[in-house]
Design an enzyme around this catalytic site. Structure first.
Site, PDB file in Angstrom:
ATOM      1  N   ARG A  12      52.862 -18.790  -6.768  1.00 24.89           N
ATOM      2  CA  ARG A  12      51.854 -19.867  -6.811  1.00 24.89           C
ATOM      3  C   ARG A  12      50.427 -19.306  -6.925  1.00 24.89           C
ATOM      4  NH1 ARG A  12      47.149 -21.621  -4.521  1.00 24.89           N
ATOM      5  NH2 ARG A  12      47.915 -20.951  -2.484  1.00 24.89           N
ATOM      6  N   ASP A  13      49.917 -18.718  -5.866  1.00 23.93           N
ATOM      7  CA  ASP A  13      48.524 -18.238  -5.898  1.00 23.93           C
ATOM      8  C   ASP A  13      48.368 -17.155  -6.972  1.00 23.93           C
ATOM      9  OD1 ASP A  13      45.936 -18.475  -4.984  1.00 23.93           O
ATOM     10  OD2 ASP A  13      46.186 -17.177  -3.245  1.00 23.93           O
ATOM     11  N   HIS A 205      45.659 -15.642   5.298  1.00 25.73           N
ATOM     12  CA  HIS A 205      45.835 -15.512   3.850  1.00 25.73           C
ATOM     13  C   HIS A 205      44.621 -14.748   3.324  1.00 25.73           C
ATOM     14  CE1 HIS A 205      46.839 -17.443  -0.204  1.00 25.73           C
ATOM     15  NE2 HIS A 205      45.575 -17.098  -0.397  1.00 25.73           N
ATOM     16  N   HIS A 207      42.483 -12.138   0.527  1.00 26.81           N
ATOM     17  CA  HIS A 207      42.269 -11.614  -0.824  1.00 26.81           C
ATOM     18  C   HIS A 207      41.576 -10.261  -0.697  1.00 26.81           C
ATOM     19  CE1 HIS A 207      43.308 -15.056  -3.585  1.00 26.81           C
ATOM     20  NE2 HIS A 207      43.486 -15.582  -2.392  1.00 26.81           N
ATOM     21  N   CYS A 238      41.862 -17.937  -7.176  1.00 25.68           N
ATOM     22  CA  CYS A 238      41.781 -19.392  -7.337  1.00 25.68           C
ATOM     23  C   CYS A 238      40.893 -19.719  -8.531  1.00 25.68           C
ATOM     24  CB  CYS A 238      41.212 -20.024  -6.068  1.00 25.68           C
ATOM     25  SG  CYS A 238      40.927 -21.793  -6.274  1.00 25.68           S
ATOM     26  N   ASN A 247      44.872 -11.290  -4.674  1.00 26.53           N
ATOM     27  CA  ASN A 247      45.273 -11.416  -3.271  1.00 26.53           C
ATOM     28  C   ASN A 247      45.500 -10.035  -2.666  1.00 26.53           C
ATOM     29  OD1 ASN A 247      46.010 -13.981  -4.665  1.00 26.53           O
ATOM     30  ND2 ASN A 247      46.757 -14.535  -2.631  1.00 26.53           N
TER      31      ASN A 247
HETATM   32  N1  COA Z   1      50.248 -33.991  -9.400  1.00 23.08           N
HETATM   33  C1  COA Z   1      50.192 -34.411 -10.689  1.00 23.08           C
HETATM   34  N2  COA Z   1      49.320 -35.314 -11.137  1.00 23.08           N
HETATM   35  C2  COA Z   1      48.430 -35.807 -10.252  1.00 23.08           C
HETATM   36  C3  COA Z   1      48.433 -35.418  -8.910  1.00 23.08           C
HETATM   37  C4  COA Z   1      49.384 -34.461  -8.483  1.00 23.08           C
HETATM   38  N3  COA Z   1      49.449 -34.024  -7.233  1.00 23.08           N
HETATM   39  N4  COA Z   1      47.453 -36.073  -8.275  1.00 23.08           N
HETATM   40  C5  COA Z   1      46.851 -36.872  -9.183  1.00 23.08           C
HETATM   41  N5  COA Z   1      47.461 -36.702 -10.374  1.00 23.08           N
HETATM   42  C6  COA Z   1      47.123 -37.379 -11.651  1.00 23.08           C
HETATM   43  C7  COA Z   1      46.910 -38.868 -11.491  1.00 23.08           C
HETATM   44  O1  COA Z   1      48.127 -39.545 -11.562  1.00 23.08           O
HETATM   45  C8  COA Z   1      46.023 -39.154 -12.694  1.00 23.08           C
HETATM   46  O2  COA Z   1      46.817 -39.142 -13.860  1.00 23.08           O
HETATM   47  P1  COA Z   1      46.431 -40.007 -15.154  1.00 23.08           P
HETATM   48  O3  COA Z   1      45.108 -39.454 -15.642  1.00 23.08           O
HETATM   49  O4  COA Z   1      47.555 -39.751 -16.087  1.00 23.08           O
HETATM   50  O5  COA Z   1      46.320 -41.411 -14.651  1.00 23.08           O
HETATM   51  C9  COA Z   1      45.137 -37.922 -12.762  1.00 23.08           C
HETATM   52  O6  COA Z   1      45.879 -36.868 -12.118  1.00 23.08           O
HETATM   53  C10 COA Z   1      43.805 -38.137 -12.055  1.00 23.08           C
HETATM   54  O7  COA Z   1      44.048 -38.621 -10.736  1.00 23.08           O
HETATM   55  P2  COA Z   1      42.954 -38.581  -9.606  1.00 23.08           P
HETATM   56  O8  COA Z   1      43.556 -39.068  -8.336  1.00 23.08           O
HETATM   57  O9  COA Z   1      41.694 -39.271 -10.095  1.00 23.08           O
HETATM   58  O10 COA Z   1      42.759 -37.045  -9.459  1.00 23.08           O
HETATM   59  P3  COA Z   1      41.495 -36.148  -9.751  1.00 23.08           P
HETATM   60  O11 COA Z   1      41.182 -36.107 -11.185  1.00 23.08           O
HETATM   61  O12 COA Z   1      40.428 -36.538  -8.799  1.00 23.08           O
HETATM   62  O13 COA Z   1      42.116 -34.719  -9.335  1.00 23.08           O
HETATM   63  C11 COA Z   1      43.658 -33.466  -8.008  1.00 23.08           C
HETATM   64  C12 COA Z   1      42.548 -34.494  -8.033  1.00 23.08           C
HETATM   65  C13 COA Z   1      43.880 -33.081  -6.565  1.00 23.08           C
HETATM   66  C14 COA Z   1      44.912 -34.047  -8.593  1.00 23.08           C
HETATM   67  C15 COA Z   1      43.240 -32.246  -8.867  1.00 23.08           C
HETATM   68  O14 COA Z   1      41.925 -31.897  -8.545  1.00 23.08           O
HETATM   69  C16 COA Z   1      44.138 -31.066  -8.651  1.00 23.08           C
HETATM   70  O15 COA Z   1      45.288 -31.068  -9.038  1.00 23.08           O
HETATM   71  N6  COA Z   1      43.648 -29.999  -8.030  1.00 23.08           N
HETATM   72  C17 COA Z   1      44.456 -28.852  -7.737  1.00 23.08           C
HETATM   73  C18 COA Z   1      43.626 -27.689  -7.521  1.00 23.08           C
HETATM   74  C19 COA Z   1      44.449 -26.449  -7.269  1.00 23.08           C
HETATM   75  O16 COA Z   1      45.599 -26.329  -7.595  1.00 23.08           O
HETATM   76  N7  COA Z   1      43.766 -25.464  -6.695  1.00 23.08           N
HETATM   77  C20 COA Z   1      44.353 -24.215  -6.427  1.00 23.08           C
HETATM   78  C21 COA Z   1      45.173 -24.204  -5.207  1.00 23.08           C
HETATM   79  S1  COA Z   1      44.246 -24.315  -3.730  1.00 23.08           S
HETATM   80 ZN    ZN Z   2      44.545 -17.439  -2.190  1.00 20.43          ZN
END
Ligand code: COA
Ligand code: ZN
Length: 307
Positions: A12-13, A205, A207, A238, A247
């Site tokens: 994942r990370d 955790h 890095h 990230c 990491n």
């Molecule tokens: N998995 C898949 N799709 C997701 C989701 C999830 N967990 N959460 C929201 N979505 C989808 C929604 O259904 C929506 O889809 P659509 O455009 O087809 O309608 C779209 O994403 C936007 O939804 P919204 O609630 O407005 O989300 P956002 O745009 O504010 O994004 C996150 C929020 C959390 C989904 C996004 O920022 C994200 O995935 N971040 C992950 C960051 C990450 O992995 N960081 C590294 C690890 S720490």
């Molecule tokens: Zn990390």
């Protein structure tokens, strides 16, 4: 020998930030090599927006295959919200991790929520996961320094850790997301956090951005922490935290711990097989600080085990 418990977060990370797409089969092969090396806990993937992190788009296919092939493996998945939990549960995930950053800006950049909303969503996600019978972890990210706001308030880290503990998170993971912590700071903060989270449920955790990963792990060990996240070959970073490099490498952690009288149950030779595989996939050399030495020793003896 006293044991330490390692969660390898490379799938994942490690992979989330890689430009070269890694197939589901290759992810399974990487996990296979980690399991063969003796790793008992893996962070398998994340159920996040595939637009935000394309490399994790196959989470729904990966989880059932991991469960089927390694029923004994502790496999957790990161979920940022209830939608992520729903997807993870549908795929058969047994353990989820929520991610709460200790600063306003990092939450915004990472999951598009402010700190208060992120806290509320994390608590709701933990409650919903427990209702489904899932095990849980909670990351407190940027717990030392934030790439946007500078040094993180220790009081805030303690407040959020206590909230995650009160919400029933099985493990609280204090994360140095950008690898900016120093050993003195790790000692101070982990000694403080262990007053609000029992040591048995406390993980760190790390890095290795500034070459202090192993020193920081040692400081955490001295503070009594026995649960560590690390990534084989040091793969990681990230995408939403500028400056986050690799990491802490699992092989560096294992070498340090075993040479210092702790047992990990993990074979460095086995890790080196995983690194060779990941290196071929990502088309670049991988490995932590000890890699050059490990390779020389391996060449000399045809294999190395830490005593
Ligand atoms: N998995 C898949 N799709 C997701 C989701 C999830 N967990 N959460 C929201 N979505 C989808 C929604 O259904 C929506 O889809 P659509 O455009 O087809 O309608 C779209 O994403 C936007 O939804 P919204 O609630 O407005 O989300 P956002 O745009 O504010 O994004 C996150 C929020 C959390 C989904 C996004 O920022 C994200 O995935 N971040 C992950 C960051 C990450 O992995 N960081 C590294 C690890 S720490
Ligand atoms: Zn990390």
């Amino acid at each position: 020998m006293e044991q330490i418990f390692v969660t390898d977060v490379a799938p994942r990370d490690g992979l989330q930030n890689q430009q070269i797409p890694v197939s589901t089969d290759a992810k399974l092969e990487l996990i296979d090599k980690l399991v063969a090396a003796g790793v008992q806990s893996v962070e398998t993937t994340s159920f996040v927006s595939p637009k935000a992190v394309p490399q994790m788009a196959d989470a729904g296919e990966l989880v059932p295959q991991v469960n089927a092939r390694w029923p004994q493996l502790r496999s957790s998945v990161l979920v940022p919200n209830l939608k992520g939990l729903e997807r993870a549960h549908a795929a058969g995930a047994k353990e989820i991790a929520v991610v709460l950053s200790a600063t306003e800006t990092m939450n915004r950049k990472n999951i598009n929520m402010g700190l208060n909303e992120a806290l509320e969503v994390s608590e709701k996600t933990l409650a919903a996961a427990h209702a489904l019978g899932l095990k849980t972890r909670a990351y407190v990210a940027v717990a030392f320094e934030c790439p946007f706001e500078g040094e993180t308030s220790l009081d805030e880290v303690l407040r959020l850790s206590a909230r995650m503990h009160a919400a029933g998170a099985g493990e609280i993971v204090i994360a140095d997301t950008i690898g900016a912590a120093s050993p003195a700071q790790v000692k101070e903060r982990m000694n403080a956090v262990k007053k609000v989270v029992p040591l048995a449920q406390l993980a760190i955790h790390l890095h290795d951005t500034r070459g202090m990963g192993v020193a920081n792990a040692w400081a955490a060990l001295e503070a009594g922490v026995r649960r560590f996240d690390a990534s084989v070959g040091g793969i990681g970073g990230c995408p939403f935290a500028p400056g986050a490099a690799g990491n802490l490498a699992t092989e560096d952690l294992v070498l340090m711990a075993e040479r210092s009288g702790f047992s990990t149950g993990i074979s460095i030779d086995g890790l080196m097989d995983a690194i060779a595989f990941a290196s071929a996939q990502l088309q670049r050399p991988l490995g932590g600080r000890s890699m050059a030495w490990l390779q020389r020793e391996k060449a000399k003896r045809g294999g190395i085990q830490p005593e």
